[in-house]
Each structure stands twice: as structure tokens, then as C-alpha cells.
Design an enzyme around this catalytic site. Structure first.
Site, PDB file in Angstrom:
ATOM      1  N   CYS A 134      44.661  38.551  47.539  1.00 24.30           N
ATOM      2  CA  CYS A 134      44.011  39.575  46.719  1.00 24.30           C
ATOM      3  C   CYS A 134      42.497  39.399  46.695  1.00 24.30           C
ATOM      4  O   CYS A 134      41.968  38.571  45.947  1.00 24.30           O
ATOM      5  CB  CYS A 134      44.570  39.520  45.296  1.00 24.30           C
ATOM      6  SG  CYS A 134      43.721  40.666  44.190  1.00 24.30           S
ATOM      7  N   CYS A 137      40.865  40.080  43.313  1.00 21.71           N
ATOM      8  CA  CYS A 137      41.021  39.024  42.298  1.00 21.71           C
ATOM      9  C   CYS A 137      40.134  37.825  42.613  1.00 21.71           C
ATOM     10  O   CYS A 137      39.573  37.219  41.706  1.00 21.71           O
ATOM     11  CB  CYS A 137      42.469  38.524  42.251  1.00 21.71           C
ATOM     12  SG  CYS A 137      43.707  39.786  42.394  1.00 21.71           S
ATOM     13  N   ASP A 138      40.050  37.453  43.864  1.00 23.78           N
ATOM     14  CA  ASP A 138      39.491  36.141  44.201  1.00 23.78           C
ATOM     15  C   ASP A 138      38.187  36.159  44.998  1.00 23.78           C
ATOM     16  O   ASP A 138      37.596  35.105  45.227  1.00 23.78           O
ATOM     17  CB  ASP A 138      40.545  35.339  44.993  1.00 23.78           C
ATOM     18  CG  ASP A 138      41.806  35.129  44.171  1.00 23.78           C
ATOM     19  OD1 ASP A 138      41.679  34.986  42.942  1.00 23.78           O
ATOM     20  OD2 ASP A 138      42.901  35.122  44.743  1.00 23.78           O
TER      21      ASP A 138
END
Ligand code: NAP
Length: 329
Positions: A134, A137-138
Site C-alpha cells: 500500500c 499507507c506507507d
């Protein structure tokens, strides 16, 4: 009597659109949102191809709008994870992870699909320690650092382009010498100054020689077999998805890849059970097609319920199942 007329499992575009339509048909749907509430769009950035948003919309914003709309018309959304379904008797029974269970006359399965991992041990071992599925997200964790993205589809290139906001360099590793992604995405990625490509190659190993954090990858050229080490700090895997159907195995008919088989709209092999979105679609897999099939599932379920006789004792419909079930397909 069943607890519910209609339950929807899954809260991506398919589930929430099914809920919206079922709510507006006065079916008082209950939607169980699942562990990944909002589905895959919660992990994307700008969605530019959902009609109605001239300049695009952020994935999470689109999902919160869909949810608010479904709730506004009477959908009850509950957190929860369905761990078991019994679709052999009517009403259908759903058991949740918290120990509760419920029954429903009709069920819409919209459990979507989950990101696939590489078939090597080192990627999962380092998940959360430099390996991710992701970018949204990261990506932030890799400011100023070199990273790799695996895959040659739209997801891989979309992630690669997004990650250039943070990373010093993004290397796309693709197992072939041509990309599967759409032309517009290819043009953007191939001309991007921060993106490089390693063609005909796969990751043989993710290295973590220091403290369990990614330090590099070993790349194997699939044509020559030669190995090369590439030092970097992060690996993003974007190689497609697996349908979330393990819950229904043995009850609902699946294809060889595990996708739910539907016919005549969104009907499964079990009358009263419908499927919508990525859980039954390995071809289009778009937010708009998922939403469209969610709408179809709600209409199919509504028509099914319209034809369902209401016996005096609804607790054991199995005995009169042949009469109770309308022709399917
Ligand atoms: P995809 O189109 O199935 O592409 C998966 C990619 O991963 C392919 O390039 C494939 O290689 C590669 N791959 C698969 N298994 C692999 C493995 N074990 N090791 C290495 N590489 C592997 O999946 P996707 O990119 O997630 O896209 C799914 C759908 O969503 C598509 O219809 C896509 O158009 C859509 N999508 C659209 C957008 C957008 O419009 N903005 C964004 C994201 C996704 P091969 O090419 O060799 O098979």
C-alpha cells in the site's frame, strides 16, 4: 422469522451501492463492513475515472461519501468480521468474530479481493519493515530513499508515480518486457525522471542484513537467470489481487481462481445469495463497475424477496424450500 431481510457483507463500492439501493427499496439493509472497511479505495490516492468528479476525488473521500449516502437512506452499518456462513438452510445464518450471529433472507456478498504477495518467504517476513502492498499507507516512510515497485499493471504504475513524491528513485521491476498498464499510465511512468525500469525480472530475495529492515533486493533476470543485487530501502508489491471467498468455499460455486461464479446478473448458485464487485469480477475490477454490480445485486435481491412467500413459521424454511424459492436464472 429471520433477523434481517437483507444483509450485505463488504463495504467497498459494490457493498455500499448495494446498500444504497436496498435502503431506498425500504429493505432496511444491514451492512457488515469487514476488517478492511471501505475496501481497496481506502488505499488509493486520486481516483480520476469515477464519473461525476471532474478533477478526480481521493479514494477515502469517495468511500466516506458512499457510506454517508447509504446510511442517510437507512442502511445500518456495523463493524465486524463474518467468520462462518451457513447457506444450506433458510434463513441464512452468519456468525461473526465477536461470537454473535444473525439470520437473513437474502445475502449480498461484496467481500472484494486482497493484494497478492510474491511467492518468496522474504516479502511477507518483512511486511511492515520495508515491504508493503500500500503506497498510500506507507509511502511517507520512504522520504528521500530509493525503493522498488513490483508489477507491470495500472496499480504498479499508479503506485510508482505516487511514490515519486517521497522516494529519491523508484525502480519498477516487471517480469516481462512490456507493460500491462493502460497507455496513459505507461506514458506517465516511462517518461517520469524519477522512475526506472528493470525488465524481464523478478525479485528472488528481499535482503534485510541489518536489524530486520529492508536493505536491498536480489533481482533475477527470467530470460538469462542472472542475479543482481540492488540496494534500496523499500519494496512495494502491486501484482494483482486474490478474491476474498474462503468463507464461501464449498457452498457458493467458485471458478478456478476462486472468484464467485454469477449468472443472469448477480445470482450465485444459491437462490437468495448474490455477489457483486471484485469478488466476482476478474475482468473489469473498477470502482464504477463494482458500484454498478452492487446496484444490480440489490435489484436482484429485491426481486427475489418480492417473490418469497412468508410462511407462518419462518424458522424452518428448509421443509418448504422447494415452494419458497423462486425460479433462479
Ligand atoms: P493486473 O492488471 O492484474 O496486473 C498485475 C501485474 O503484476 C501484471 O503486470 C503481472 O505481470 C504482474 N504479476 C502478477 N503476478 C506476478 C508475480 N507473481 N510476480 C511478478 N509479477 C507479477 O493488476 P492491477 O495492476 O492490480 O490492476 C487490476 C485492475 O485494476 C486492472 O483492470 C486495472 O486496469 C485496474 N486499475 C485501474 C487503475 C486506474 O484506472 N487508475 C488503477 C489501478 C488498477 P504480467 O503483465 O506479466 O501478467
Amino acid at each position: 422469522m429471520a433477523d434481517r431481510q437483507i444483509v450485505i457483507i463488504g463495504s467497498g463500492p459494490a457493498g455500499l451501492t448495494a446498500a444504497l439501493y436496498a435502503a431506498r427499496a425500504n429493505l432496511a439493509p444491514l451492512l457488515i463492513e469487514g476488517l478492511d472497511a471501505g475496501g481497496q479505495l481506502m488505499l488509493t490516492t486520486m481516483v480520476e475515472n469515477y464519473p461525476g468528479f471532474e478533477k478526480g476525488i481521493m479514494g477515502p473521500d469517495l468511500m466516506s461519501g458512499m457510506r454517508a449516502q447509504a446510511e442517510h437512506f437507512g442502511t445500518v452499518v456495523i463493524q465486524g468480521d463474518v467468520t462462518r456462513v451457513d447457506l444450506r438452510r433458510r434463513p441464512f445464518t452468519l456468525s461473526l468474530a465477536d461470537g454473535k450471529s444473525m439470520t437473513t433472507e437474502a445475502l449480498i456478498i461484496a467481500t472484494g479481493a486482497s493484494a497478492r504477495w510474491l511467492e518468496i518467504d522474504s516479502d511477507r517476513k518483512l511486511s511492515g519493515h520495508g515491504v508493503s502492498t500500500c503506497a498510500t499507507c506507507d509511502g511517507y516512510f520512504f522520504r528521500g530513499k530509493p525503493i522498488a515497485v513490483v508489477g507491470g499493471g495500472d496499480s504498479a504504475l499508479e503506485e510508482a508515480i505516487y511514490l515519486t513524491k517521497f522516494a529519491s528513485k523508484v525502480t519498477v521491476i516487471h517480469r516481462r518486457d512490456s507493460l500491462r498498464a493502460s497507455k496513459i499510465m505507461q506514458d506517465k511512468a516511462l517518461t517520469h525522471p524519477k522512475i526506472e525500469f528493470i525488465w524481464d525480472s523478478e525479485i528472488a530475495e528481499v535482503k534485510d542484513v541489518t536489524r530486520g529492515e529492508v536493505t536491498g533486493i536480489v533481482v533475477r533476470n527470467v530470460k538469462t537467470g542472472s542475479l543482481a543485487e540492488v540496494p534500496l530501502d523499500g519494496v512495494f508489491i502491486a501484482i494483482g489481487h486474490t478474491p476474498n471467498t474462503s468463507l464461501f468455499k464449498g457452498q457458493v460455486d467458485l471458478d478456478q481462481a476462486g472468484y464467485i461464479l454469477t449468472r443472469d446478473g448477480t445470482k450465485t448458485n444459491i437462490p437468495g445469495v448474490f455477489a457483486a464487485g471484485d469478488v466476482q469480477d476478474h475482468v473489469y475490477r473498477q470502482a464504477i463497475t463494482a458500484a454498478g454490480s452492487g446496484c444490480m445485486a440489490a435489484i436482484d435481491a429485491e426481486r427475489y424477496l418480492e417473490h418469497l412467500p412468508v410462511p407462518d413459521d419462518m424458522t424452518d424454511l428448509a421443509a418448504c424450500e422447494a415452494d419458497a424459492v423462486p425460479p433462479h436464472g
